[in-house]
Design a protein around this motif. Structure first.
Motif, short mmCIF file in Angstrom:
data_model
loop_
_atom_site.label_atom_id
_atom_site.label_comp_id
_atom_site.label_asym_id
_atom_site.label_seq_id
_atom_site.Cartn_x
_atom_site.Cartn_y
_atom_site.Cartn_z
N LYS A 15 -6.92 -86.27 15.70
CA LYS A 15 -6.23 -84.99 15.88
C LYS A 15 -7.00 -83.89 15.16
CE LYS A 15 -1.72 -87.29 16.14
NZ LYS A 15 -0.37 -87.43 15.51
N GLY A 16 -7.06 -82.72 15.82
CA GLY A 16 -7.82 -81.61 15.28
C GLY A 16 -7.36 -81.17 13.89
N ASN A 347 -16.01 -75.31 24.22
CA ASN A 347 -16.22 -75.66 22.82
C ASN A 347 -17.14 -74.65 22.13
OD1 ASN A 347 -14.55 -77.86 22.78
ND2 ASN A 347 -16.19 -79.39 22.83
N ALA A 358 -13.24 -73.55 14.21
CA ALA A 358 -12.71 -74.45 15.25
C ALA A 358 -13.60 -75.66 15.47
CB ALA A 358 -12.54 -73.69 16.57
N TRP A 361 -11.91 -79.08 15.80
CA TRP A 361 -11.17 -79.27 17.07
C TRP A 361 -12.14 -79.54 18.23
CZ3 TRP A 361 -9.14 -76.35 13.17
CH2 TRP A 361 -7.79 -76.57 12.86
N ARG A 365 -12.06 -82.76 20.58
CA ARG A 365 -11.98 -82.60 22.04
C ARG A 365 -13.09 -83.37 22.74
NH1 ARG A 365 -12.50 -77.06 24.25
NH2 ARG A 365 -11.48 -77.89 26.11
#
Length: 411
Positions: A15-16, A347, A358, A361, A365
């Protein structure tokens, strides 16, 4: 259900927000300790991603210790600084060291593959990489040298022919491109074949039939798409600035032509943004097709005798085994081109507009997306591998390879 048809999807449960906590602490402690903590950071990151990658309810594990990584990084830092200083202070010696480093690249890749495999386990059984050092020198330097000679020879021959019959220049250029494509395809096929067939999981052997012709077709399509895109973008650019009467009106001082020029410039920016997206798409096309092909051609076979090989035999090139279909498994990858292209672009934009925050994340992803399109075919309840302890302990080659972004794999 038929053993060959039972699909076990790979799942990634990271999970991010969860990984962000690990990521930010890793950065802060690495800065405070002047990089020393980066070894612990790498281990924490690897263990998080491995531990969240699951097949049939079981996750992978990463076993390297921070001290192993730290020792390797110290040596890697010394090598990087030595090369940088000698190249700037004594270029001749630096050039010699650079040549030595180039000759060591196969060893670095080989060490990297052995260490990564030995530090990875699934269901308490470790992976191994048994490809020989001689094998990678023949595959990388041997094929690379032959490919380079072939390309240079083709360019020289076609250059001479151009002088003799200038009207056939375009034919000669196409000939050089074909030689380049075939040479690169041959080298790439050899590297993937070496990598796949050198992998072991306990007493199971990975086996892949990698053909050069697939990569020739793939690269020819990529080159064709690239050339077609380039022609279109150049044609649009030429029309925007030189088409119609815009250039003539600008020279004559027409004030409305300046506004039209600004409009054309805005359109040009959009055209070149489209060109960048197209280049990413072509790169994604090559990567996804290569990955899908390599995975589809790879199977895992039970070979109990692999754990009974003598030390003398381990020094030899891995032999072809009598591969029985009993307890066999296959890999599958269905990575789509456009979906993967959007993943890369989105991304990139997330990292840019978040000023890098980010990043965790985007990594989550990417891992989740790859897992979503990857599966193992076969009855996982029959996968009962038996392994032995690896003698690989040093991370020196692995860290030097990482420092120069060296490595092979299809991700």
């Amino acid at each position: 259900m038929n053993n060959a048809l039972k699909a076990n999807s790979v799942q990634f449960n990271g999970k991010g927000g969860e990984y962000f906590g690990i990521w930010i602490v890793n950065i802060l402690l690495s800065v405070v300790t002047l990089g020393i903590y980066s070894a612990w950071a790498k281990v924490r990151t690897k263990r998080y991603f491995y531990g969240n990658t699951v097949i049939d309810g079981d996750n992978f594990e990463y076993h390297a210790t921070p001290w192993q990584i730290l020792k390797g990084r110290i040596v890697a830092l010394f090598v990087v600084l030595l090369l940088a200083l000698t190249m700037n202070i004594v270029p001749v010696i630096g050039g010699v060291l650079l040549l030595v480093f180039y000759l060591m690249m196969p060893w670095l890749l080989w060490s990297n593959a052995r260490f990564d495999a030995a530090m990875t386990s699934f269901r308490n059984v470790h992976f191994r990489f048994v490809g020989t050092l001689g094998g990678i020198y023949r595959t990388l330097l041997g094929r690379g040298l032959v490919a380079t000679v072939a390309i240079v020879a083709a360019m020289m021959v076609f250059a001479i022919l151009t002088q003799i019959i200038p009207s056939l220049t375009i034919v000669y250029v196409i000939g050089v491109v074909l030689v380049c494509v075939m040479a690169n395809a041959w080298v790439m096929a050899g590297m993937i074949h070496y990598t796949v067939n050198g992998q072991r999981y306990g007493d199971y052997q990975f086996k892949g039939d990698i053909q050069t012709r697939f990569f020739i077709k793939l690269y020819l399509k990529a080159v064709g798409l690239g050339l077609l895109s380039l022609i279109v973008f150049l044609a649009v650019t030429f029309y925007l600035f030189f088409g119609g009467s815009l250039l003539t009106r600008l020279v004559s001082g027409d004030s409305f032509a300046i506004l039209e020029l600004m409009h054309s410039t805005a359109l040009l920016v959009m055209v070149w943004l489209a060109a960048m997206i197209t280049s990413v798409a072509i790169s994604a096309y090559v990567h996804t097709r290569s990955r899908n092909y390599a995975f589809t051609q790879t199977a895992l076979y039970h070979q109990p005798e692999l754990n009974q090989i003598s030390d003398a035999d381990k020094k030899e090139e891995p032999k072809e085994c009598d591969l029985s279909p009993v307890h066999s498994f296959a890999l599958r990858s269905d990575l789509p081109v456009w979906g993967y292209t959007w993943l890369l672009i989105s991304n990139f934009l997330l990292v840019i507009f978040s000023l890098g925050l980010a990043r965790p994340w985007t990594l989550i992803r990417h891992s989740r997306y790859l897992a979503e399109y990857t599966s193992v075919l076969g009855d996982m309840s029959m996968l009962a591998a038996v392994g032995d302890n690896s003698d690989v302990r040093s991370a020196i080659g692995d860290e030097i390879a990482e420092a120069y972004d060296l490595g092979f794999g299809l991700g």
